[in-house]
Design an enzyme around this catalytic site. Sequence first.
Site, mmCIF file in Angstrom:
data_model
loop_
_atom_site.group_PDB
_atom_site.id
_atom_site.type_symbol
_atom_site.label_atom_id
_atom_site.label_comp_id
_atom_site.label_asym_id
_atom_site.label_seq_id
_atom_site.Cartn_x
_atom_site.Cartn_y
_atom_site.Cartn_z
ATOM 1 N N GLY A 2 10.919 0.534 -11.913
ATOM 2 C CA GLY A 2 10.856 -0.853 -11.828
ATOM 3 C C GLY A 2 12.850 -1.650 -12.068
ATOM 4 C CD GLU A 38 6.253 7.169 -14.065
ATOM 5 O OE1 GLU A 38 5.671 8.635 -13.976
ATOM 6 O OE2 GLU A 38 5.994 5.823 -13.672
ATOM 7 N NE ARG A 77 10.576 -2.984 0.419
ATOM 8 C CZ ARG A 77 11.516 -3.370 -0.362
ATOM 9 N NH1 ARG A 77 12.702 -3.738 0.447
ATOM 10 N NH2 ARG A 77 11.717 -4.369 -1.473
ATOM 11 C CE1 TYR A 124 5.516 -5.879 -0.701
ATOM 12 C CE2 TYR A 124 7.137 -4.305 -0.229
ATOM 13 C CZ TYR A 124 5.964 -4.597 -1.031
ATOM 14 O OH TYR A 124 5.562 -3.299 -0.338
ATOM 15 C CB CYS A 164 2.121 -5.818 20.938
ATOM 16 S SG CYS A 164 2.013 -7.037 21.513
ATOM 17 C CD GLU A 165 1.141 -7.952 14.325
ATOM 18 O OE1 GLU A 165 0.271 -7.369 14.766
ATOM 19 O OE2 GLU A 165 0.617 -7.934 13.085
ATOM 20 C CE1 TYR A 179 7.958 2.508 -3.586
ATOM 21 C CE2 TYR A 179 9.549 1.617 -3.853
ATOM 22 C CZ TYR A 179 8.582 2.433 -4.580
ATOM 23 O OH TYR A 179 8.374 2.877 -5.785
HETATM 24 N N1 LLP Z 1 5.670 4.400 -11.578
HETATM 25 C C1 LLP Z 1 4.829 3.176 -11.465
HETATM 26 C C2 LLP Z 1 3.340 3.855 -11.723
HETATM 27 C C3 LLP Z 1 4.165 2.601 -10.209
HETATM 28 O O1 LLP Z 1 3.484 2.294 -9.887
HETATM 29 C C4 LLP Z 1 6.113 2.397 -9.862
HETATM 30 C C5 LLP Z 1 6.394 1.963 -7.937
HETATM 31 C C6 LLP Z 1 6.590 3.461 -10.170
HETATM 32 C C7 LLP Z 1 7.197 4.122 -11.537
HETATM 33 C C8 LLP Z 1 8.313 3.221 -9.221
HETATM 34 O O2 LLP Z 1 8.682 2.021 -9.435
HETATM 35 P P1 LLP Z 1 10.527 1.601 -9.036
HETATM 36 O O3 LLP Z 1 11.545 2.198 -9.248
HETATM 37 O O4 LLP Z 1 10.992 2.387 -7.677
HETATM 38 O O5 LLP Z 1 10.422 0.070 -8.520
HETATM 39 N N2 LLP Z 1 6.231 -0.851 -1.725
HETATM 40 C C9 LLP Z 1 6.911 -1.793 -2.491
HETATM 41 C C10 LLP Z 1 7.461 -1.738 -4.298
HETATM 42 C C11 LLP Z 1 5.831 -0.521 -4.682
HETATM 43 C C12 LLP Z 1 6.176 -0.206 -5.774
HETATM 44 C C13 LLP Z 1 5.008 0.496 -6.538
HETATM 45 N N3 LLP Z 1 5.206 1.475 -7.583
HETATM 46 C C14 LLP Z 1 8.597 -2.226 -2.148
HETATM 47 O O6 LLP Z 1 8.620 -1.890 -1.192
HETATM 48 O O7 LLP Z 1 9.150 -3.074 -2.631
#
Ligand code: LLP
Length: 432
Positions: A249, A291, A331, A335, A362-363, A391
Amino acid sequence: MLDLEYLSQNDKGHLAINGYDAVELTSEFGTPLYVMNEETIRNACREYKKAIDKHYGGKGNVIFASKAMCCKEICRIMDSEKMGLDVVSGGELYTAIEAGFPASRIYFHGNNKSPEEIKMALEYGVGSIVVDNLDELEMINNFAINKNTKAQVLIRITPGIEVHTHDYVKTGQVDSKFGIPIENGEGINAIATVQRCKGIEFKGLHCHIGSQITEEEPFIRTAEVMMDFIKTIKDKLSITVRELNLGGGFGIRYTEKDKKVDYVNYISKVSEKIKSKARQLGVSVPYISIEPGRSIVGEAGLTLYQVGGVKAASKSKVYVSIDGGFTDNPRYALYKSEYTVINASKMNRIEDQKVTIAGKCCESGDIIQEDVMISPVNVGDVIAVLCTGAYNYSMASNYNRITKPAVVMIGKSGPRLIVKRQTLEELIQQDM
Ligand code: LLP
């Protein structure tokens, strides 16, 4: 411009990526093109690992969340950096195994794993299955008993922490679709159930509060809540939690407004909290895993497009049409994510044009960025959108039957293709 150490301007006034001319890269590999800088990825892995080693004395590890960027070469890089790997589907798991990533270092996530996916995980001997709910637990238990084995399991807990990020990427709040809440007693019931499962070996707990989080306080509060829960488990069930996975995160920089997040400082503060809580509660410090996904690959990647048209729709609205769009970067549409956009063909000119970068779908919502300042744009110029390493490729689609771009990695021996551009033949391969 956002200051990324691997970007510079060369004597042609072009963007150089680790010394390689962005415009020449597009002549060689085509557009749209994802480009990644290997050293940035490896440095991020090393920085995280060093911090975890320092604070937990070798009793911890860093797991790359492959949903941020999943392909065989990324899995190989993660393996060579001795990282763990988080996968969330049979597809990500298959990619990792095919890349030769050791199953023992894989964490298998997901809030609705299918029977086939669970069988696959047991077959491969995945090191940890992160269980989202009790229905899944029952299924894993039954499969493991049938297979005469014990599944190594972490239970995903919802810690009840709200964070300041986009609603779509919050996951730790009480009403999240992920995990089992502590608050209503379901958490402790789940651990009691695990204890009765003959096909399950309980390793520990997992939590993840959301993504693109730039403050440290929610991570510290989460650590506190999880340590309190570990104490409850010890008191009520006499079970020692061996591992605590704190999720990912950590936010990254997308524009120059964003501050660089000091991950090492986060890790140090969270570790102080965990250690002081352990002393105070009389429990031992579990093996700690984190993670991260975005913060390992996000700033390491960018996307190059070619301009096909420049159109003034009104006095205040100029559209620059590029040869990609939300098929390779959804994205902004999803978002409203901010990005740094530059004219990679004219880095030596003043950024005095306000333009909207429009994709070719086309959007009307197919926009990459609205009203950004760049240097004068002409048809044929190469546009770079920075910090697309996370992502983007992993969320790419074939809407309008647009083929997925190639991915090039710039490593020590220069640029190499790590994902081939999808072809038209491949697009219709599944069609009957
Ligand atoms: N662990 C779990 C269980 C997760 O669900 C996620 C992300 C991570 C680790 C890694 O999180 P990070 O360090 O990358 O923030 N598509 C969205 C982001 C979705 C994140 C989903 N889970 C975007 O483009 O911002």
